[in-house]
Design a protein around this motif. Structure first.
Motif: not given
Length: 369
Positions: A58-84
């Motif tokens: 539920n974030v906007l397109m990954p371009f522009g200044l709003k990416n800071l919130r976006y990138i933070k979310n991606i990191k959280k999701v990947l840590h939580k999923e912990n995929p192989d």
């Protein structure tokens, strides 16, 4: 019992290409699949059933200044999923950096999926060179596999990849339970020849070239009857509709609004030929979808889906933007047996690109050590 391989697929938009593959992969007992969608624009996929977990961020397109919130979310999701294994869909994007850094720091396998081809404009070429110099080649070199959806993309990625053997070409598959041809007793009539274009009304789709081709055909051939149906919405629809009226083509051109995804098969089956004249198209899934429904195609040589076309048997390819060549291909097809061409098209997809079989090939690529 063997431990399941946990795979997280990260993409901006949901897309039938990925959904077909992931649904088939979901049947593998040793895989645990998750799709992370990075855009709010998920409406297109709402009607498609999924056999795997989906996480919309539920974030906007990954371009522009709003990416800071976006990138933070991606990191959280990947840590939580912990995929192989992480499948990263898109080579050039700020979120690609974050996914790459996570994979490298956590020692995770990274599989890069790219639709990128040779940039066609000077500015894009400069930006690509900068991207590749700063981070792009690091992402490619770290990736265990680089998967491309078209031959054009495969060649481009091989040219910039040190280990060319890691670049694999895999044409997207089609769910033939969703897209299939008419019953054999229904005959395609060549008059009026009904052309169909399924695309958003945006500049890159190049609706104008089909209108020019239609105008040329009708002005030079009194003994042929052709109609065109445009299906889709978008910023240029009003402009195209007005152009059709000014050219006095309203009785030859029809406009349809978007339909639910599962209903599009009916539209394909109601028409004789699908035309996709895009100036640029990574794949163009409407092409194999229509072919699976027994509808032959005419596509520009800038469309990745031209790889599905066997010239003269299930369709034709024309030079991008050349309305005269497009008109010539339409005329040639009007004199051919469209039933025979349609059967060739449907058989070609069913025998080579059924979603389950493509998913098996995809499975072998992503699980190979």
């Amino acid at each position: 019992m063997n431990k399941k391989i946990k795979i997280t697929w990260v993409t901006i938009f949901p897309h039938p290409i990925y959904t077909f593959i992931l649904n088939s992969l979901g049947k593998q007992s040793n895989l645990d699949l998750t799709e992370v969608i990075l855009s709010e624009n998920v409406k297109k996929q709402d009607s498609m059933k999924r056999s795997f977990k989906t996480i919309p961020t539920n974030v906007l397109m990954p371009f522009g200044l709003k990416n800071l919130r976006y990138i933070k979310n991606i990191k959280k999701v990947l840590h939580k999923e912990n995929p192989d294994k992480i499948i990263l869909n898109l080579y050039i994007s700020l979120y690609s950096i974050q996914v790459y850094l996570f994979a490298k720091r956590q020692n995770k396998d990274l599989i890069l999926v790219s639709e990128f081809r040779n940039p066609d404009r000077k500015v894009k070429k400069i930006l690509f060179s900068i991207w590749n110099f700063i981070i792009g080649k690091k992402i490619i070199n770290y990736s265990k596999r680089v998967l491309t959806w078209s031959k054009d993309s495969q060649k481009f990625m091989q040219d910039i990849t040190a280990d060319k053997s890691k670049v694999k070409y895999l044409q997207p598959g089609i769910d033939t339970n969703l897209f299939y041809s008419k019953s054999s007793d229904e005959i395609r009539l060549n008059e009026p020849m009904q052309l169909l274009m399924v695309a958003r009304f945006i500049p890159v789709k190049n609706h104008a070239v089909l209108i020019k081709a239609l105008t040329k055909i009708l002005s030079e051939n009194n003994n042929i009857d052709i109609t065109v149906t445009f299906l889709g919405g978008g910023q240029l629809r009003d402009e195209i509709e007005n152009k059709v009226k000014k050219l006095d083509l309203s009785d030859k051109v029809k406009f349809l609004d978007r339909v639910p995804y599962e209903k599009i098969r009916e539209i394909y089956n109601e028409h004789d030929v699908l035309v996709l004249p895009s100036k640029k198209e990574a794949v163009g899934m409407v092409v194999p979808e229509a072919m699976a429904c027994g509808t032959p195609v005419i596509v520009s040589d800038s469309v990745g889906a031209k790889d599905y076309v066997v010239e003269g048997q299930n369709g034709f390819v024309f030079k991008t933007g050349d309305h005269e060549e497009l008109a010539e291909k339409i005329l040639r097809m009007s004199k051919m047996d469209l039933n025979k061409m349609g059967k060739h098209a449907a058989n070609h997809i069913r025998e080579n690109y059924e979603a389950g079989e493509v998913a098996d090939r995809f499975y072998n690529i992503i699980t190979k050590d």
